[in-house]
Design a protein around this motif. Structure first.
Motif, mmCIF file in Angstrom:
data_model
loop_
_atom_site.group_PDB
_atom_site.id
_atom_site.type_symbol
_atom_site.label_atom_id
_atom_site.label_comp_id
_atom_site.label_asym_id
_atom_site.label_seq_id
_atom_site.Cartn_x
_atom_site.Cartn_y
_atom_site.Cartn_z
ATOM 1 N N ALA A 112 -1.802 3.276 4.850
ATOM 2 C CA ALA A 112 -1.099 1.995 4.819
ATOM 3 C C ALA A 112 -0.835 1.490 6.233
ATOM 4 O O ALA A 112 -0.969 0.287 6.512
ATOM 5 C CB ALA A 112 0.217 2.141 4.049
ATOM 6 N N GLY A 125 -1.174 8.873 2.334
ATOM 7 C CA GLY A 125 -1.048 7.518 1.821
ATOM 8 C C GLY A 125 -0.305 6.613 2.776
ATOM 9 O O GLY A 125 -0.692 5.458 3.001
ATOM 10 N N LEU A 150 0.332 4.159 -2.569
ATOM 11 C CA LEU A 150 -0.344 5.359 -2.081
ATOM 12 C C LEU A 150 0.580 6.540 -1.806
ATOM 13 O O LEU A 150 0.172 7.691 -1.979
ATOM 14 C CB LEU A 150 -1.129 5.019 -0.806
ATOM 15 N N LEU A 154 0.826 -1.210 0.000
ATOM 16 C CA LEU A 154 0.000 0.000 0.000
ATOM 17 C C LEU A 154 0.860 1.260 0.000
ATOM 18 O O LEU A 154 0.506 2.270 -0.625
ATOM 19 C CB LEU A 154 -0.929 -0.001 1.211
ATOM 20 N N LEU A 159 -0.579 10.163 -2.641
ATOM 21 C CA LEU A 159 -1.199 10.885 -1.523
ATOM 22 C C LEU A 159 -0.190 11.419 -0.512
ATOM 23 O O LEU A 159 -0.583 12.078 0.450
ATOM 24 C CB LEU A 159 -2.202 9.970 -0.812
#
Length: 459
Positions: free
Chosen positions: A408, A404, A396, A392, A400
């Motif tokens: 995660a 992000g 991400l 993740l 992000l």
């Protein structure tokens, strides 16, 4: 889907967590006193971070704060990676048999020194990549890695003190090291001479002073025993250590790898925001870590299912209340303390606070697995969660940024927590639902704890 029946014999019903005054007052008082001391010691590093964090943020700016984080994140990562679970193995061996303290600690220190030297070389060789190509950050990483071996030795000394119930020393070490870091930073800040190099040295080197706190305790250990069982020998320490090390490695990756990889994935600006959010989310961990540390030692000596589950529920309740308070009030104090440039860290901090609370039940459950000789199961939970977290993070973080990485972390904490509880059910027959919610006995425990704490304050 129905839960599978536990393997092996079902454990006998556990005694109540709060024993009547005529049965187990000494044990109950001892556990509550140890948790109080551990709570005080665990509180100092994040509380000091609330003061040192704004100092670093305002003196260095977002990019400068990110550079210091990029330099010290590999140190924090390696200090766990290079232990191979030896400090926890030393704690476990001594908690089961205090007479083996000298044997276990000496062997543990030897393993740690060798591992630390190898880790220093690995960090030095990878400094160029970890710095994202920034020569200034690369130099800071090389400076920070000089503190790897002493920091690793502090972990072994702390493990000996924990196993021998010397919680006052553990608390003193954390108070001294965190206070010294603040004491070093303040004069440079007031004189306008606080630079990323000075900040890196303060963050990396101050924990080393913890060695001096433990020297007296190490000198008073019992002489070496001649008949040493396998768990206190080098092979035994490595066997238990490697089983728990996989989990420790995965756990530190869950909490630290995002900071290490943030610079190459999203830049130092996003890392600067993320570090501030992490410092906020670490405050509720004060409670969880205190309960977890004492639970590990206590459950290793005397496994009580009801006490383990109640500890998890109470820790979750208190951590949740702390996270709720911080989440509401940080709307005001975070921009005030760190500066308006750090306002984008607010939603990131909110997600990380949720991650801490949702991961608390399984964190205590994981301590129960390790204490009962099943550290490998805890490691499996953390390893699976870590792999999900990394996947993740790669997806991400570039899109992000700090948010992000926070999402995660939340996913990883949820997975590891619930897998720990599932393993506890399958191996020891403890229903996972017992780790959630609040029971009447939990309020009784808190009330009795408050009474004992008040009586001690009046003496």
């Amino acid at each position: 889907m129905a839960l599978r029946r536990p393997r092996g014999p079902v454990p006998r019903p556990a005694p109540p967590i709060v024993a009547p005054a005529t049965t187990r007052p000494a044990a109950t008082n001892s556990v509550s006193r140890n948790m109080t001391i551990a709570l005080i010691g665990n509180a100092f590093p994040p509380l000091v971070a609330l003061f040192s964090g704004p100092i670093l943020a305002q003196a260095l700016g977002v990019d400068g704060r990110g550079a210091v984080a990029a330099a010290t994140a590999p140190l924090a990562l390696v200090v766990t990676v290079a232990t191979f679970g030896v400090p926890e193995a030393v704690t476990w061996a001594i908690a089961r048999n205090p007479a083996l303290a000298r044997n276990a600690s000496n062997r543990g220190m030897l393993i740690i020194v060798v591992a630390g030297l190898l880790a220093m070389g690995a960090v030095a060789l990878s400094a160029a990549w970890l710095s994202g190509g920034d020569p200034t950050v690369q130099q800071l990483i090389l400076v920070a890695c000089l503190a790897i071996v002493p920091n690793l030795l502090v972990g072994v000394f702390r493990g000996v003190a924990s196993a021998t119930q010397s919680w006052r020393l553990v608390a003193l070490e954390r108070i001294v090291t965190s206070s010294l870091r603040l004491a070093v930073l303040i004069p440079f800040w007031l004189t306008g001479t606080l630079t990323p190099l000075v900040a890196t040295i303060a963050v990396a080197a101050m924990p080393v002073t913890g060695l001096f706190v433990y020297i007296g305790r190490m000198r008073t250990l019992d002489p070496r025993a001649f008949d040493v069982p396998r768990e206190a020998r080098t092979a035994g320490l490595l066997s238990y250590g490697l089983r728990i090390w996989v989990g420790s490695l995965s756990g530190i990756l869950l909490s630290r790898l995002d900071q290490v990889l943030m610079t190459p994935f999203a830049g130092t600006y996003q890392l600067g925001l993320y570090v501030v959010a992490v410092s906020v989310s670490e405050l509720p961990l004060i409670i969880n870590q205190a309960v977890r540390d004492v639970t590990f030692v206590t459950d290793a000596a005397d496994s009580v299912d009801a006490r383990l589950a109640s500890s998890a529920r109470i820790s979750t309740l208190l951590s949740g209340l702390a996270a709720l308070f911080l989440g509401i009030t940080m709307l005001w104090w975070l921009p005030f303390l760190f500066g308006e440039d750090f306002r984008p860290a607010l939603p990131v901090a909110a997600v990380l606070l949720a991650a801490v609370v949702f991961g608390t039940p399984g964190s205590i459950g994981g301590s129960g697995l390790s204490a009962r000789g099943r550290p490998g199961l805890r490691s499996v939970s953390l390893l699976i969660a870590c792999l999900v977290n990394i996947a993740l993070l790669i997806v991400l973080a570039p899109m992000l940024g700090a948010m992000g990485a926070a999402l995660a972390t939340l996913a990883g904490n949820l997975i590891s927590s619930n897998l720990n509880l599932l393993f506890l059910y399958r191996r020891f027959g403890i229903n996972p639902l017992k780790f959630y919610g609040v029971r009447r006995v939990d309020f009784v425990t808190l009330r009795e704890y408050a009474k004992r704490f008040t009586r001690r304050r009046k003496r």
